[in-house]
Design a protein around this motif. Structure first.
Motif, mmCIF file in Angstrom:
data_model
loop_
_atom_site.group_PDB
_atom_site.id
_atom_site.type_symbol
_atom_site.label_atom_id
_atom_site.label_comp_id
_atom_site.label_asym_id
_atom_site.label_seq_id
_atom_site.Cartn_x
_atom_site.Cartn_y
_atom_site.Cartn_z
ATOM 1 N N ASP A 32 -5.527 -0.232 5.282
ATOM 2 C CA ASP A 32 -6.421 0.324 4.264
ATOM 3 C C ASP A 32 -6.908 1.716 4.658
ATOM 4 N N GLU A 33 -7.172 1.887 5.930
ATOM 5 C CA GLU A 33 -7.655 3.171 6.426
ATOM 6 C C GLU A 33 -6.546 4.212 6.510
ATOM 7 N N LEU A 34 -5.373 3.813 6.993
ATOM 8 C CA LEU A 34 -4.365 4.779 7.397
ATOM 9 C C LEU A 34 -3.362 5.146 6.310
ATOM 10 N N ARG A 72 -3.869 2.374 18.945
ATOM 11 C CA ARG A 72 -4.827 1.271 18.958
ATOM 12 C C ARG A 72 -4.078 -0.057 18.871
ATOM 13 N N ARG A 112 0.801 -1.219 0.000
ATOM 14 C CA ARG A 112 0.000 0.000 0.000
ATOM 15 C C ARG A 112 0.839 1.277 0.000
ATOM 16 N N GLU A 150 -7.680 -7.276 11.196
ATOM 17 C CA GLU A 150 -7.552 -5.947 11.801
ATOM 18 C C GLU A 150 -6.366 -5.193 11.199
ATOM 19 N N ASP A 163 -7.384 -3.956 7.671
ATOM 20 C CA ASP A 163 -8.323 -2.837 7.798
ATOM 21 C C ASP A 163 -7.601 -1.553 8.233
ATOM 22 N N ALA A 164 -6.680 -1.686 9.184
ATOM 23 C CA ALA A 164 -5.954 -0.506 9.666
ATOM 24 C C ALA A 164 -5.119 0.109 8.560
ATOM 25 N N ARG A 176 -0.837 13.712 6.725
ATOM 26 C CA ARG A 176 -1.281 13.472 8.094
ATOM 27 C C ARG A 176 -0.550 14.384 9.076
ATOM 28 N N THR A 189 -3.689 8.158 4.089
ATOM 29 C CA THR A 189 -3.712 9.468 4.749
ATOM 30 C C THR A 189 -2.324 9.974 5.126
#
Length: 526
Positions: free
Chosen positions: A505-507, A492, A363, A499, A502-503, A514, A510
């Motif tokens: 993919d989200e972060l 977190r 990613r 998990e 997902d983390a 950031r 950004t």
């Protein structure tokens, strides 16, 4: 009347040293009280973080950073980080507070025996003969840091700041000091001749070649030579794209394996590093008899301790750019090298560090900086997270822990537009955990990924290899999420592969813009 403090501020502005990384004490109050608005102050909660942030900032910006330390206690706490800054070749100007010179002979409270406290790690240590000499000493320290790529120290008695500056028009130091960046044609012709006479040359790169010009010249040179490229063992930065077909990985860190790796080659050109940096001791030479070693470096110290037939000291990108066109392209002896195989990582089962590295690499944009400080999983990280652009990889060169958290914070402060990720072992994180407060307070949007296996996994492995049982305990009860949130840094916990995905993919999308740091405490199997 202008004071020495006013004159030093003028020098700092001229040199671009307008951000001060510090953990101050009473000997620095006279300098810092009512700091001018055009000078910014960055507080760290421990001196390791002061120097770590300043060093990361300097490496990312390509110019010296300014740090301020408090007499013996502060300077002493920072010595390990200063050693790291020296071996990582981070240019720093470090001001160290001292008691008032008017009663130093009486050994007052807070007086320090400072000159030799950091040993030989500073590139220079200056104590001005009088208060009025301080502005010149700061300017000379700046030039020392640039020329020798390391920390230059100036010891400042606290009473000097209020002294009158005197009538000197300018400090006894140049405002601008230029170093020639031209290549020497006679030298590059000599090196080209050695390369032309080699039947099976190879290239080894080090952190001194981690810039866009050097990468481009080395890609050209490797193609002309039909040569493989290795990274030196323990390199703190990448000197060549790790996803290039000619890249063969990192050299072994033991002499016998190093000899075996380089044995097929009758000439090894080392660009931007020493010949050769190793870990544990093994008997024998670095290379087999009959292998010629040529080193290109911009550091006299590196040239001096390289076991080379020829060492060239000069500007690395300029020398490589001049050298490559002098080498006649040879016919490939074999088909183009296949792309380097990278171990596959399959999901399922326990969450492992390899999952973290593979999912992050899938990613992360090429123009990112990954800071590594996870000794037990370093090899997997190097395989799975290739540096694809200059300044894509950073790690501690000296070997001590505690650089990654503050260093990554300094990188993000210097280059806020760049995605920055620090991959850190849970044990390593505890050496510089205070840096999380600075990252949060000064809005350095680093993604800190803690690889949490509940202990010193690399030390456990070393004890096992030594045939014994380690006496140290694990520390699974330590909670990095609680520590981070206690310092004001969002955090977190991640326990499963789902998990983790997902983390990321989200972060990861950004990270470029950031401004809020985040710590992921990823629980992995040892």
């Amino acid at each position: 009347m202008a004071t020495v403090r006013d004159a030093v501020f003028g020098v700092l502005r001229q040199l671009g040293l307008t951000r001060i990384f510090a953990n101050p004490g009473s000997t620095e109050v006279a300098l810092l009280t009512d700091l001018p608005d055009d000078l910014s102050f960055v507080l760290a909660l421990h001196e390791n973080s002061v120097i770590g942030m300043a060093a990361g900032h300097a490496l990312a910006s390509g110019r010296p950073s300014l740090a301020l330390l408090h007499t013996t206690a502060g300077f002493g706490n920072a010595v390990g980080a200063i050693a790291t800054a020296r071996t990582n070749r981070a240019p720093l100007v470090i001001l160290v507070g001292q008691q008032d010179r008017r009663h130093l002979d009486a050994e007052p409270f807070l007086a320090g025996h400072l000159r030799g406290l950091a040993g030989e790690y500073p590139v220079s240590v200056r104590t001005p003969e009088c208060a009025q000499a301080l502005p010149g000493a700061v300017a000379r320290a700046y030039h020392d840091a640039v020329a020798r790529k390391g920390p230059a120290v100036v010891i400042v008695p606290m009473g000097d700041w209020a002294e009158p500056a005197g009538e000197q028009a300018r400090p006894a130091a140049p405002v601008v000091l230029r170093h020639s960046a031209a290549a020497d044609p006679a030298v590059t012709t000599e090196v080209a001749g050695l390369l032309a006479g080699a039947t099976a040359p190879a290239i080894v790169v080090g952190p001194g070649a981690d810039d866009a010009r050097s990468w481009a010249a080395l890609i050209d040179l490797a193609g002309r030579l039909d040569a493989p490229v290795w990274q030196e063992a323990y390199a703190s930065q990448a000197g060549f794209p790790h996803d290039h077909p000619r890249f063969r990985g990192h050299l072994p860190a033991l002499r016998d394996r190093l000899r075996a790796t380089l044995a097929p080659h009758d000439l090894v050109l080392v660009a931007g590093g020493p010949a050769f940096r190793q870990g544990g001791f093994r008997e024998g030479p670095f290379v087999e008899d009959g292998t010629t070693v040529v080193v290109l470096t911009d550091d006299h110290d590196i040239a001096g301790y390289s076991a080379a037939d020829l060492a060239v000291v000069g500007d690395i990108p300029a020398t490589l750019e001049d050298l490559a066109p002098r080498v006649r392209a040879r016919e490939p002896r074999t088909a183009a090298p296949a792309e380097r195989a990278v171990p596959a990582v399959e999901p399922g089962g326990p969450l492992r560090a390899a999952h973290v590295f593979a999912e992050l690499a899938a990613r992360l944009p090429a123009e990112s900086t990954v800071f590594e400080e996870s000794p037990s999983t370093r090899g997997q990280l190097l395989d799975l997270v290739p540096a694809r652009a200059p300044f894509g990889f950073l790690t501690v060169a000296q070997g001590g822990l505690g650089f990654a958290l503050p260093g990554a914070t300094g990188v993000k402060l210097a280059r806020p537009e760049r995605p920055v990720v620090a991959l850190v072992g849970d044990g390593a994180s505890l050496y510089g955990i205070q840096a999380l407060w600075s990252a949060a307070h000064y809005r350095a949007g680093v993604l800190f990924v803690i690889l949490d296996n509940g202990g010193y996994a690399v030390m456990d492995r070393l004890a096992h290899e030594a045939g014994g049982k380690p006496p140290w305990p694990g520390f699974a009860e330590i909670d990095p999420v609680a520590l981070a949130t206690g310092f004001g840094c969002p955090a977190r916990r991640v326990d499963t592969y789902g998990e983790l995905v997902d983390a990321f993919d989200e972060l990861v999308p950004t990270l470029a813009g950031r401004t809020t740091p985040l710590l992921l405490d990823v629980h992995v199997e040892p």
